[in-house]
Structures are given as C-alpha cells and as structure tokens.
Design a protein around this motif. Structure first.
Motif, PDB file in Angstrom:
ATOM      1  N   GLU A 197       5.431   7.896  -9.733  1.00 32.20           N
ATOM      2  CA  GLU A 197       4.995   9.064  -8.991  1.00 32.20           C
ATOM      3  C   GLU A 197       3.520   9.639  -9.456  1.00 32.20           C
ATOM      4  O   GLU A 197       2.847   9.811  -8.603  1.00 32.20           O
ATOM      5  N   ALA A 198       3.249   9.092 -10.643  1.00 36.29           N
ATOM      6  CA  ALA A 198       1.842   9.665 -11.143  1.00 36.29           C
ATOM      7  C   ALA A 198       0.782   8.554 -10.461  1.00 36.29           C
ATOM      8  O   ALA A 198      -0.311   9.098 -10.084  1.00 36.29           O
ATOM      9  N   ALA A 199       1.021   7.306 -10.330  1.00 35.35           N
ATOM     10  CA  ALA A 199       0.327   6.296  -9.558  1.00 35.35           C
ATOM     11  C   ALA A 199       0.094   6.683  -7.884  1.00 35.35           C
ATOM     12  O   ALA A 199      -0.857   6.606  -7.779  1.00 35.35           O
ATOM     13  N   VAL A 200       1.404   7.076  -7.493  1.00 36.60           N
ATOM     14  CA  VAL A 200       1.149   7.248  -6.028  1.00 36.60           C
ATOM     15  C   VAL A 200       0.235   8.722  -6.011  1.00 36.60           C
ATOM     16  O   VAL A 200      -0.482   8.664  -5.137  1.00 36.60           O
ATOM     17  N   GLU A 201       0.297   9.583  -7.014  1.00 35.05           N
ATOM     18  CA  GLU A 201      -0.388  10.568  -6.863  1.00 35.05           C
ATOM     19  C   GLU A 201      -1.931  10.705  -6.843  1.00 35.05           C
ATOM     20  O   GLU A 201      -2.915  10.702  -6.267  1.00 35.05           O
ATOM     21  N   VAL A 202      -2.238   9.523  -7.983  1.00 29.91           N
ATOM     22  CA  VAL A 202      -3.747   9.194  -8.306  1.00 29.91           C
ATOM     23  C   VAL A 202      -4.167   8.270  -7.049  1.00 29.91           C
ATOM     24  O   VAL A 202      -5.394   8.182  -6.783  1.00 29.91           O
ATOM     25  N   LEU A 203      -3.429   7.755  -6.244  1.00 28.55           N
ATOM     26  CA  LEU A 203      -3.913   6.868  -5.280  1.00 28.55           C
ATOM     27  C   LEU A 203      -3.612   7.687  -3.783  1.00 28.55           C
ATOM     28  O   LEU A 203      -3.783   7.005  -2.760  1.00 28.55           O
ATOM     29  N   TRP A 204      -3.156   8.885  -4.047  1.00 27.14           N
ATOM     30  CA  TRP A 204      -2.941   9.387  -2.609  1.00 27.14           C
ATOM     31  C   TRP A 204      -4.041   9.478  -1.662  1.00 27.14           C
ATOM     32  O   TRP A 204      -3.685   9.261  -0.516  1.00 27.14           O
ATOM     33  N   ASP A 205      -5.265   9.759  -2.069  1.00 28.01           N
ATOM     34  CA  ASP A 205      -6.413   9.725  -1.237  1.00 28.01           C
ATOM     35  C   ASP A 205      -6.845   8.608  -0.737  1.00 28.01           C
ATOM     36  O   ASP A 205      -7.875   8.517   0.097  1.00 28.01           O
ATOM     37  N   GLN A 206      -6.516   7.282  -1.312  1.00 30.80           N
ATOM     38  CA  GLN A 206      -6.804   5.994  -0.905  1.00 30.80           C
ATOM     39  C   GLN A 206      -5.693   5.682   0.512  1.00 30.80           C
ATOM     40  O   GLN A 206      -4.825   5.138   0.377  1.00 30.80           O
ATOM     41  N   ARG A 207      -6.188   6.141   1.618  1.00 28.66           N
ATOM     42  CA  ARG A 207      -5.563   6.090   2.901  1.00 28.66           C
ATOM     43  C   ARG A 207      -5.169   4.474   3.331  1.00 28.66           C
ATOM     44  O   ARG A 207      -4.308   4.460   3.980  1.00 28.66           O
ATOM     45  N   TRP A 208      -6.211   3.674   2.770  1.00 31.53           N
ATOM     46  CA  TRP A 208      -5.941   2.321   3.302  1.00 31.53           C
ATOM     47  C   TRP A 208      -4.881   1.638   2.410  1.00 31.53           C
ATOM     48  O   TRP A 208      -4.322   0.465   2.750  1.00 31.53           O
ATOM     49  N   LEU A 209      -4.422   2.274   1.101  1.00 32.41           N
ATOM     50  CA  LEU A 209      -3.328   1.646   0.448  1.00 32.41           C
ATOM     51  C   LEU A 209      -2.117   2.058   1.014  1.00 32.41           C
ATOM     52  O   LEU A 209      -1.800   3.384   1.093  1.00 32.41           O
ATOM     53  N   ARG A 210      -1.071   1.376   1.334  1.00 29.44           N
ATOM     54  CA  ARG A 210       0.216   1.454   1.953  1.00 29.44           C
ATOM     55  C   ARG A 210       1.159   2.125   0.455  1.00 29.44           C
ATOM     56  O   ARG A 210       1.375   1.169  -0.268  1.00 29.44           O
ATOM     57  N   MET A 211       1.636   3.292   0.638  1.00 24.90           N
ATOM     58  CA  MET A 211       2.478   3.568  -0.584  1.00 24.90           C
ATOM     59  C   MET A 211       3.987   3.294  -0.232  1.00 24.90           C
ATOM     60  O   MET A 211       4.556   3.394   1.035  1.00 24.90           O
ATOM     61  N   THR A 212       4.625   2.715  -1.321  1.00 24.64           N
ATOM     62  CA  THR A 212       5.985   2.674  -0.973  1.00 24.64           C
ATOM     63  C   THR A 212       6.879   3.236  -1.924  1.00 24.64           C
ATOM     64  O   THR A 212       6.320   3.738  -3.050  1.00 24.64           O
ATOM     65  N   PRO A 213       8.132   3.359  -1.653  1.00 25.13           N
ATOM     66  CA  PRO A 213       9.049   4.088  -2.835  1.00 25.13           C
ATOM     67  C   PRO A 213       8.976   2.966  -4.067  1.00 25.13           C
ATOM     68  O   PRO A 213       8.548   2.073  -4.168  1.00 25.13           O
ATOM     69  N   LEU A 214       9.455   3.649  -5.074  1.00 24.64           N
ATOM     70  CA  LEU A 214       9.664   2.839  -6.328  1.00 24.64           C
ATOM     71  C   LEU A 214      10.660   1.616  -6.150  1.00 24.64           C
ATOM     72  O   LEU A 214      11.718   1.762  -5.836  1.00 24.64           O
ATOM     73  N   PRO A 215       9.949   0.516  -6.480  1.00 24.59           N
ATOM     74  CA  PRO A 215      10.952  -0.606  -6.239  1.00 24.59           C
ATOM     75  C   PRO A 215      12.219  -0.728  -7.051  1.00 24.59           C
ATOM     76  O   PRO A 215      12.197  -0.089  -8.081  1.00 24.59           O
TER      77      PRO A 215
END
Length: 125
Positions: A66-84
């Motif tokens: 969740e912290a990684a998703v938060e720090v990468l949130w502004d990187q719109r080019w990166l597709r976020m996925t749920p925790l594997p």
C-alpha cells in the motif's frame, strides 16, 4: 529361573516373569508417552509462533504494498494492481527474512524514486 518342584510352581514362576515384563513395558510406555506429550506441546508452540510470524509477515507485505502504491500514485504511466497472492510454488522460506526483503525492496523503491526526482511529497491541504 530356578528348578520348579512341580508344574504349578513352574506356572507361577513363568506368570511372575510375564507380569514383571508387562509392568516394565508399561512403565517404559508411560515414560515414552510423557516424552511425546512434551514434544507435542513444544511442536504446538512452534506452530503457533510460525502462524504469528506468517501473520506479521503478510501484514508487513500488505502495508509495504500500500505504501508503494501511494508513492507511485502520481506515476500515471504505471498500472497499479492489487497485492499479488503468495507464490505457493516457492520452497519454505524464513518468514523473518521475507519481511526484511519486503522492507529492503520498499526502501530501494523509495530511494530510487527520490534520486530520479519521480517521488514528490504530496502537499497537505
């Protein structure tokens, strides 16, 4: 075994030997049962500790994800996925070491983003 004077004496002597043998076996079995009960208690304690370590490791992984998703949130080019889901095909792993690896990977991600200027702190409203 002494020479019996009669068949009845021989029978009593054999029965006494069998009774003694059975009693020794019972005592030995009781000692072994006590040892096994102790081993069972220790094994149950280790199982509970392992379950707790697994819970903590999963929780740590979830928080770091969740912290990684938060720090990468502004990187719109990166597709976020749920925790594997955990990879069950991997061999048994030291859960404490896994937790340290998760922490190290997150810190490396954060450090890389800071070095490259991709990581910007969000402004509090």
């Amino acid at each position: 075994m002494t020479e019996p004077s009669s068949a009845a004496d021989a029978y009593r002597e054999i029965c006494g030997l069998v009774t003694d043998s059975v009693e020794r076996l019972r005592e030995r079995d009781e000692q072994r049962a006590q040892e096994l009960r102790g081993e069972l208690v220790a094994a149950e304690r280790r199982r509970e500790e392992a379950a707790e370590r697994e819970h903590v490791t999963r929780w740590t992984a979830r928080l770091r994800w969740e912290a990684a998703v938060e720090v990468l949130w502004d990187q719109r080019w990166l597709r976020m996925t749920p925790l594997p889901r955990p990879d069950r095909s991997t061999p048994y792993t030291d859960l404490e070491a896994c937790g340290h690896e998760v922490d190290a990977a997150f810190e490396e991600l954060r450090s890389t983003l800071q070095r490259r200027g991709l990581f910007r702190r969000r402004q509090q409203p």
